[in-house]
Design a protein around this motif. Structure first.
Motif, mmCIF file in Angstrom:
data_model
loop_
_atom_site.group_PDB
_atom_site.id
_atom_site.type_symbol
_atom_site.label_atom_id
_atom_site.label_comp_id
_atom_site.label_asym_id
_atom_site.label_seq_id
_atom_site.Cartn_x
_atom_site.Cartn_y
_atom_site.Cartn_z
ATOM 1 N N LEU A 48 0.820 -1.221 0.000
ATOM 2 C CA LEU A 48 0.000 0.000 0.000
ATOM 3 C C LEU A 48 0.851 1.266 0.000
ATOM 4 O O LEU A 48 0.516 2.253 -0.652
ATOM 5 C CB LEU A 48 -0.951 -0.025 1.199
ATOM 6 N N ARG A 49 1.952 1.265 0.731
ATOM 7 C CA ARG A 49 2.847 2.437 0.723
ATOM 8 C C ARG A 49 3.401 2.680 -0.671
ATOM 9 O O ARG A 49 3.435 3.818 -1.153
ATOM 10 C CB ARG A 49 4.002 2.219 1.714
ATOM 11 N N GLU A 50 3.813 1.618 -1.326
ATOM 12 C CA GLU A 50 4.392 1.775 -2.659
ATOM 13 C C GLU A 50 3.362 2.292 -3.653
ATOM 14 O O GLU A 50 3.676 3.087 -4.536
ATOM 15 C CB GLU A 50 5.002 0.454 -3.115
ATOM 16 N N ARG A 92 -3.737 1.184 9.927
ATOM 17 C CA ARG A 92 -2.651 0.325 9.482
ATOM 18 C C ARG A 92 -1.412 1.154 9.177
ATOM 19 O O ARG A 92 -1.500 2.365 9.003
ATOM 20 C CB ARG A 92 -3.070 -0.422 8.182
ATOM 21 N N LEU A 93 -0.300 0.483 9.115
ATOM 22 C CA LEU A 93 0.908 1.102 8.574
ATOM 23 C C LEU A 93 0.952 0.699 7.106
ATOM 24 O O LEU A 93 1.015 -0.496 6.785
ATOM 25 C CB LEU A 93 2.153 0.608 9.306
ATOM 26 N N ALA A 94 0.911 1.691 6.234
ATOM 27 C CA ALA A 94 0.828 1.395 4.799
ATOM 28 C C ALA A 94 1.990 0.524 4.337
ATOM 29 O O ALA A 94 1.819 -0.339 3.471
ATOM 30 C CB ALA A 94 0.786 2.694 4.001
ATOM 31 N N CYS A 95 3.143 0.724 4.942
ATOM 32 C CA CYS A 95 4.321 -0.030 4.498
ATOM 33 C C CYS A 95 4.248 -1.502 4.875
ATOM 34 O O CYS A 95 5.001 -2.316 4.342
ATOM 35 C CB CYS A 95 5.601 0.590 5.029
ATOM 36 N N GLN A 96 3.349 -1.852 5.771
ATOM 37 C CA GLN A 96 3.234 -3.236 6.229
ATOM 38 C C GLN A 96 2.044 -3.963 5.602
ATOM 39 O O GLN A 96 1.793 -5.120 5.931
ATOM 40 C CB GLN A 96 3.095 -3.263 7.760
ATOM 41 N N LEU A 128 1.528 10.672 1.613
ATOM 42 C CA LEU A 128 1.250 9.649 2.616
ATOM 43 C C LEU A 128 1.668 10.088 4.011
ATOM 44 O O LEU A 128 1.051 9.700 5.002
ATOM 45 C CB LEU A 128 1.993 8.363 2.224
ATOM 46 N N TYR A 129 2.696 10.901 4.077
ATOM 47 C CA TYR A 129 3.285 11.246 5.368
ATOM 48 C C TYR A 129 2.853 12.618 5.852
ATOM 49 O O TYR A 129 2.690 13.544 5.066
ATOM 50 C CB TYR A 129 4.814 11.236 5.260
ATOM 51 N N GLY A 130 2.715 12.733 7.175
ATOM 52 C CA GLY A 130 2.562 14.026 7.801
ATOM 53 C C GLY A 130 3.930 14.698 7.889
ATOM 54 O O GLY A 130 4.913 14.223 7.294
ATOM 55 N N ASN A 165 11.543 9.344 7.164
ATOM 56 C CA ASN A 165 10.815 8.102 7.444
ATOM 57 C C ASN A 165 11.759 6.936 7.224
ATOM 58 O O ASN A 165 12.864 7.102 6.723
ATOM 59 C CB ASN A 165 9.541 7.988 6.593
ATOM 60 N N CYS A 166 11.310 5.776 7.609
ATOM 61 C CA CYS A 166 12.189 4.601 7.601
ATOM 62 C C CYS A 166 12.276 3.923 6.244
ATOM 63 O O CYS A 166 12.957 2.911 6.107
ATOM 64 C CB CYS A 166 11.743 3.625 8.678
ATOM 65 N N GLY A 167 11.555 4.448 5.280
ATOM 66 C CA GLY A 167 11.620 3.868 3.943
ATOM 67 C C GLY A 167 10.821 2.591 3.803
ATOM 68 O O GLY A 167 11.017 1.828 2.858
ATOM 69 N N GLY A 168 9.926 2.355 4.739
ATOM 70 C CA GLY A 168 9.050 1.201 4.617
ATOM 71 C C GLY A 168 9.433 0.015 5.469
ATOM 72 O O GLY A 168 8.961 -1.095 5.238
ATOM 73 N N CYS A 169 10.254 0.229 6.468
ATOM 74 C CA CYS A 169 10.719 -0.866 7.327
ATOM 75 C C CYS A 169 9.830 -1.104 8.547
ATOM 76 O O CYS A 169 10.112 -1.992 9.352
ATOM 77 C CB CYS A 169 12.136 -0.594 7.810
ATOM 78 N N GLY A 170 8.819 -0.288 8.740
ATOM 79 C CA GLY A 170 7.936 -0.464 9.886
ATOM 80 C C GLY A 170 8.503 0.073 11.178
ATOM 81 O O GLY A 170 8.083 -0.335 12.255
ATOM 82 N N GLN A 171 9.432 0.996 11.111
ATOM 83 C CA GLN A 171 10.092 1.491 12.319
ATOM 84 C C GLN A 171 9.719 2.923 12.700
ATOM 85 O O GLN A 171 9.797 3.291 13.863
ATOM 86 C CB GLN A 171 11.609 1.390 12.153
ATOM 87 N N CYS A 172 9.329 3.754 11.729
ATOM 88 C CA CYS A 172 9.121 5.175 12.050
ATOM 89 C C CYS A 172 7.686 5.473 12.498
ATOM 90 O O CYS A 172 7.432 6.512 13.099
ATOM 91 C CB CYS A 172 9.490 6.049 10.856
ATOM 92 N N ILE A 173 6.765 4.605 12.186
ATOM 93 C CA ILE A 173 5.356 4.759 12.576
ATOM 94 C C ILE A 173 4.805 6.094 12.087
ATOM 95 O O ILE A 173 4.214 6.864 12.851
ATOM 96 C CB ILE A 173 5.164 4.641 14.112
ATOM 97 N N THR A 174 4.974 6.362 10.830
ATOM 98 C CA THR A 174 4.457 7.615 10.273
ATOM 99 C C THR A 174 3.588 7.405 9.041
ATOM 100 O O THR A 174 3.039 8.370 8.524
ATOM 101 C CB THR A 174 5.608 8.567 9.887
ATOM 102 N N CYS A 175 3.442 6.179 8.588
ATOM 103 C CA CYS A 175 2.711 5.941 7.339
ATOM 104 C C CYS A 175 1.298 5.430 7.617
ATOM 105 O O CYS A 175 0.810 4.543 6.931
ATOM 106 C CB CYS A 175 3.477 4.961 6.454
ATOM 107 N N PHE A 176 0.631 6.057 8.574
ATOM 108 C CA PHE A 176 -0.716 5.618 8.950
ATOM 109 C C PHE A 176 -1.709 5.762 7.804
ATOM 110 O O PHE A 176 -1.715 6.756 7.085
ATOM 111 C CB PHE A 176 -1.262 6.474 10.092
HETATM 112 S S1 FES Z 1 7.359 3.942 6.435
HETATM 113 FE FE1 FES Z 1 8.151 3.802 8.460
HETATM 114 S S2 FES Z 1 6.653 2.659 9.516
HETATM 115 FE FE2 FES Z 1 5.913 2.730 7.491
#
Ligand code: FES
Length: 120
Positions: free
Chosen positions: A21-23, A82-86, A32-34, A41-52
């Motif tokens: 979904l993030r892609e 959800r986290l879009a990257c996940q 996607l991001y505030g 952001n973490c680039g989609g690794c699920g670590q920054c918690i910003t891609c709600f």
């Molecule tokens: S991009 Fe960092 S948690 Fe989704």
């Protein structure tokens, strides 16, 4: 092919089954991001918690199941977040990006988005 209906952006985007979904959002030029996530952001690794995103359609199963990262990071957030990257898209759905800062007329926009038939 599933459709992702982006409420805030008033756009329907066709995607591949299983696409991230993030892609999809980034490919289509969605914001996607505030502020925090836009700065870094973490680039989609699920670590920054910003891609709600918030799943506004009834079918929460339109996305892959919550990952272990999401179970931990989203435990104090609404179930539909959800986290879009996940998340991978399994079938058509309606989503609101940046639900932590919804537009003032978000309820109206969501109702309008839900009132239109989603192609299968
Ligand atoms: S991009 Fe960092 S948690 Fe989704």
């Amino acid at each position: 092919m599933p459709i992702v209906r982006f409420v805030r952006e008033a756009r329907d985007v066709r995607c591949q089954y299983g696409e991230n979904l993030r892609e999809i959002a980034l490919r289509e030029g969605m914001q996607l991001y505030g502020f925090k996530g836009a700065i870094g952001n973490c680039g989609g690794c699920g670590q920054c918690i910003t891609c709600f995103v918030s799943v506004e359609s009834e079918n929460l199963g339109a996305l892959s199941q919550r990952t272990e990262v999401e179970k931990t990071k989203l435990r104090n957030r609404p179930d539909k977040w959800r986290l879009a990257c996940q998340a991978s898209v399994k079938s058509s759905l309606v989503v609101l990006t940046k639900p932590q800062s919804p537009p003032p007329n978000s309820q109206q926009l969501i109702e309008e988005a839900l009132s239109k038939v989603l192609p299968k």
